[in-house]
Design an enzyme around this catalytic site. Structure first.
Site, PDB file in Angstrom:
ATOM      1  N   SER A 112       0.830  -1.200   0.000  1.00 16.26           N
ATOM      2  CA  SER A 112       0.000   0.000   0.000  1.00 16.26           C
ATOM      3  C   SER A 112       0.865   1.250   0.000  1.00 16.26           C
ATOM      4  O   SER A 112       1.946   1.268   0.607  1.00 16.26           O
ATOM      5  CB  SER A 112      -0.906   0.017   1.243  1.00 16.26           C
ATOM      6  OG  SER A 112      -1.611   1.246   1.344  1.00 16.26           O
ATOM      7  N   HIS A 120      -0.965   8.267  10.086  1.00 13.78           N
ATOM      8  CA  HIS A 120      -1.854   8.121   8.934  1.00 13.78           C
ATOM      9  C   HIS A 120      -3.193   7.581   9.427  1.00 13.78           C
ATOM     10  O   HIS A 120      -3.223   6.693  10.286  1.00 13.78           O
ATOM     11  CB  HIS A 120      -1.235   7.171   7.907  1.00 13.78           C
ATOM     12  CG  HIS A 120      -1.890   7.241   6.569  1.00 13.78           C
ATOM     13  ND1 HIS A 120      -3.123   6.695   6.310  1.00 13.78           N
ATOM     14  CD2 HIS A 120      -1.478   7.824   5.400  1.00 13.78           C
ATOM     15  CE1 HIS A 120      -3.445   6.911   5.042  1.00 13.78           C
ATOM     16  NE2 HIS A 120      -2.471   7.604   4.472  1.00 13.78           N
ATOM     17  N   LYS A 132       2.219  -3.586   7.333  1.00 12.59           N
ATOM     18  CA  LYS A 132       2.530  -3.811   5.923  1.00 12.59           C
ATOM     19  C   LYS A 132       4.022  -3.606   5.657  1.00 12.59           C
ATOM     20  O   LYS A 132       4.645  -4.350   4.887  1.00 12.59           O
ATOM     21  CB  LYS A 132       1.692  -2.891   5.027  1.00 12.59           C
ATOM     22  CG  LYS A 132       0.262  -3.364   4.805  1.00 12.59           C
ATOM     23  CD  LYS A 132      -0.473  -2.495   3.829  1.00 12.59           C
ATOM     24  CE  LYS A 132      -1.897  -2.978   3.618  1.00 12.59           C
ATOM     25  NZ  LYS A 132      -1.969  -4.287   2.932  1.00 12.59           N
TER      26      LYS A 132
END
Length: 224
Positions: A112, A120, A132
């Site tokens: 991503s 975020h 991630k």
């Protein structure tokens, strides 16, 4: 003999499109699916392996004989905030380890935009961008021939894509804009055929004002 590429998360909105794009490219996708997952009719004749990613033996068996793995698994927003840790970090690590055990040397990971960032809004869902990045790092350090694809905001749009080009950069250069899942799928399949994508993090968004060029050509001019 047909080429076979495994796709994990193949029932997901990006995963099934990746499998369709492999078929369109003349490559046989092997769909790695959870037991309860359903696939669209377009993939009904594809090889399907139903398993838990947490089952190392089943995962090893599922990857035997494939030339590459495209990892399209991803945690969905949920009240279970451990999902990103289990899927995007440990789940990716398990798939990498299986590739190492059975000698699958080519891996493309769908990640991503903004992976690794702490501040975020997406991190409200179990620090998903942090996990991630942990999955990405495991792949980077694996010794495999890897590519990480970081798409922007994902859309379901399927029309007008032939008029849209991909904005391609290296890591941490884009933080907004979107891209249809179909173009992400095409980029993942193109990456398999493009040696210049190996060992690179590719951030991708799309726009009608961006010219359509082949990935190999885009890599020559992109700021990576």
């Amino acid at each position: 003999m047909s080429r076979v590429v495994a796709v994990s998360g193949a029932s997901g909105k990006t995963g099934y499109r990746i499998a369709e794009e492999l078929l369109a490219a003349g490559v046989q996708p092997r769909l790695l699916l959870r037991r309860e997952s359903a696939v669209p009719p377009s993939l009904s004749n594809c090889e399907q392996v139903r398993l838990s990613i947490e089952n190392d033996c089943a995962l090893d068996q599922a990857l035997l004989g494939v030339e590459a793995l495209i990892i399209a698994t991803g945690a969905r927003p949920s009240i279970d905030l451990s999902g990103p840790m289990r899927v995007d970090a440990w789940g990716v690590k398990r798939q990498i380890a299986s590739c190492q055990r059975v000698n699958v040397n080519r891996v493309v990971l769908v990640s991503s935009l903004c992976a690794g960032r702490w501040r975020h809004p997406l991190n409200l869902f179990g620090l998903i961008l942090v996990w991630k990045r942990i999955g990405e790092r495991a792949l980077e350090r694996s010794g495999l021939n890897w590519t990480v694809v970081r798409p922007g905001g994902l859309s379901e749009r399927e029309s007008g894509l032939e008029q849209e080009g991909i904005r391609l950069t290296g890591p941490d250069q884009q933080d907004k804009n979107s891209i249809p899942r179909r173009l992400v799928a095409q980029c993942c399949v193109d990456a398999l055929e493009t040696p210049g994508s190996i060992g690179r993090i590719l951030e991708i968004t799309s726009d009608k004002n961006v010219p359509r060029v082949a990935l190999a050509e885009a890599l020559l001019s992109a700021v990576l």
